[in-house]
Scaffold this active site. Sequence first.
Site, PDB file in Angstrom:
ATOM      1  N   HIS A  92      83.167  36.240  71.518  1.00 31.23           N
ATOM      2  CA  HIS A  92      82.171  37.300  71.383  1.00 31.23           C
ATOM      3  C   HIS A  92      81.769  37.498  69.915  1.00 31.23           C
ATOM      4  CE1 HIS A  92      80.206  40.892  73.096  1.00 31.23           C
ATOM      5  NE2 HIS A  92      80.423  41.426  71.898  1.00 31.23           N
ATOM      6  N   ALA A 132      90.013  40.878  75.101  1.00 31.47           N
ATOM      7  CA  ALA A 132      90.134  40.637  73.656  1.00 31.47           C
ATOM      8  C   ALA A 132      88.764  40.717  72.990  1.00 31.47           C
ATOM      9  CB  ALA A 132      90.776  39.269  73.413  1.00 31.47           C
ATOM     10  N   VAL A 134      87.635  39.481  70.331  1.00 24.98           N
ATOM     11  CA  VAL A 134      87.109  38.229  69.782  1.00 24.98           C
ATOM     12  C   VAL A 134      86.860  37.193  70.869  1.00 24.98           C
ATOM     13  CG1 VAL A 134      88.279  38.589  67.578  1.00 24.98           C
ATOM     14  CG2 VAL A 134      89.374  37.168  69.322  1.00 24.98           C
ATOM     15  N   GLU A 135      87.180  37.515  72.113  1.00 15.84           N
ATOM     16  CA  GLU A 135      86.965  36.550  73.196  1.00 15.84           C
ATOM     17  C   GLU A 135      85.870  37.064  74.130  1.00 15.84           C
ATOM     18  OE1 GLU A 135      90.622  34.540  74.559  1.00 15.84           O
ATOM     19  OE2 GLU A 135      91.689  35.585  72.982  1.00 15.84           O
ATOM     20  N   MET A 136      86.224  37.729  75.214  1.00 22.11           N
ATOM     21  CA  MET A 136      85.210  38.145  76.175  1.00 22.11           C
ATOM     22  C   MET A 136      84.794  39.608  75.994  1.00 22.11           C
ATOM     23  SD  MET A 136      86.842  35.961  79.343  1.00 22.11           S
ATOM     24  CE  MET A 136      85.589  36.142  80.599  1.00 22.11           C
TER      25      MET A 136
END
Lengths: 348, 348
Positions: A92, A132, A134-136
């Site tokens: 993301h 998370a 920084v992820e989804m």
Amino acid sequence: MRFTTVSSLFVIATFAALPASADLREDAMDMFKPLPSTIPSVQDNPITADKIDLGKALFFDPRMSASGVFSCNSCHNLATGGDDNLETSIGHGWQKGPRNSPTVLNAVFNEAQFWDGRAPDLAAQAKGPVQAGVEMANTPDNVIATLKSMQDYVDWFAASFPDESDPITFDNFAKAIEAYEATLITPAPFDAWLNGDEAALNETELAGLSLFMDKGCVSCHAGINVGGEGYYPFGLIEKPGADILPEGDVGRFAVTETADDEYVFRAAPLRNIAVTAPYFHSGKVWDLKTAVVIMGQSQLGEDINDEEADQIVAFLQTLTGEVPEVVYPILPAETSATPRPSGQIIQN
Amino acid sequence: MRFTTVSSLFVIATFAALPASADLREDAMDMFKPLPSTIPSVQDNPITADKIDLGKALFFDPRMSASGVFSCNSCHNLATGGDDNLETSIGHGWQKGPRNSPTVLNAVFNEAQFWDGRAPDLAAQAKGPVQAGVEMANTPDNVIATLKSMQDYVDWFAASFPDESDPITFDNFAKAIEAYEATLITPAPFDAWLNGDEAALNETELAGLSLFMDKGCVSCHAGINVGGEGYYPFGLIEKPGADILPEGDVGRFAVTETADDEYVFRAAPLRNIAVTAPYFHSGKVWDLKTAVVIMGQSQLGEDINDEEADQIVAFLQTLTGEVPEVVYPILPAETSATPRPSGQIIQN
């Protein structure tokens, strides 16, 4: 330790005296285990055909991310070894994750999930990246609202969790993904050999297997997943440079807060390792042979020579398995009730 | 114009006097065309099974992007109607594209590709996003180096372009993708009805079809793709607000530099429109019924009432077709020669 101190002349002689493949297999069977022919069961989560189908849809659905860009398959891509072949994943807001994405293939057999083992099983793991930042970058509430907005998902959850009055929960979302992931097992030539097919591995590969066992690689990389079973300090004998072992990532210490766990990671499961570069939790090494040599130095205090490294790599390549055929899912269409995707980056 | 001025009482009477479905079909066959039962041919690009398979691998391969994150399928996702269900796509460096991603499904039948028709065919189209800085941000040279680094791709290109001594070219990359995309055609209930199955459309859907033809929607949205055949100003009768028609995007004017082409766009092909929200080149409208009403006002000067809009939407839903079964590909593994992914954002 058969090969560790021998001259190259002696290696030739040793080859002639190699234990019969049957004896080697007997030794290997003490250390490894072939994949089962059926889908493994998982704790507290009966696997049904409905649940597998639902889990597959969820696994491939980018609307499980806040932005609508990333699905589980983005970083655990079944087309490319069950990982993303990046140093560390991009998520993301184009943020980089802290560690290399591990393969989802055969992950059901790992003792625990993530490089630091902080999730006891795949269901617990599945909840991590979704949330998370920084992820989804999603929230359980938004995932549930998204799922409830599409009738097919409502029906599929009802069919997958038939005894529950409110089946669309974040727990069940994770359980369905776990059920699907449990099907992602990849029988490899090494399994055929363990199962008795002597022709499945050639001489070089068998020599690599012997080295793998005799040098001591097997002390961390054993079991059904050739790893994934225990935790070990990266740099047990000799700490690699900060380029490979970044100082800021203390590994399992962040989970247990035990001094002994500094720079401790779960030994990587080595199935499909030849198709899941780059290597290590840092993703800093792209070449498998280089990774083997680094492991020899850092974990075993062994200088693995060029020929040995080639043989070990040849063995590791026999762990590349057949990915089950995946029919790409057709996902339900959004409705007016579906939360809109947002690529906005929210700073914590 | 049968329904445009009637009272709701009269509508009931009119229903009874509806032309027999056969007559309506005759009228419709003058305007529309069912999908063919075989893969269409494309110009200068003979379609073979090898080329389709290669194209599928390329279509799903995220390593065709500089970052290793995006494949064609990222923005033209076969799981979600052949598009990404975003207002405008998110690409390299989390940059937003300027226009809504059109569906790849049945795109082979469009007169030209992109919202402004700047690519004459799918092969030309395929070269665009790969190089666009806000999308895949790659270069032809890097694509070719990537492909040449993996033996399977070398073999697949040789099999797909058997008469060429150096088959891995950017042109052939695009041709293989075009060949695959030509297979992505989705027969729908409307095709069954055009082909003579009277039961394929119910009364509401047929009423919607009649409205669609009589109101004049069909003057732009006709042919095999129910659109995608010609260029028309968005706001022909009444220009929509800048929220829907952003002033900065002058449409086909940027291609032709002809004053008449200001705010001119290719009429959207309407197959699968019900599963490819949000709508318009700006992606600003999420609800299909709202989009229908806006089209009535802006293009036809018609106030489409609530019941009519429902009927037209019911007809449009009969354009949702069956996506061919796609077996998810297993892609070749990178080698030491494969260029490394880079998420770096290069400002032009």
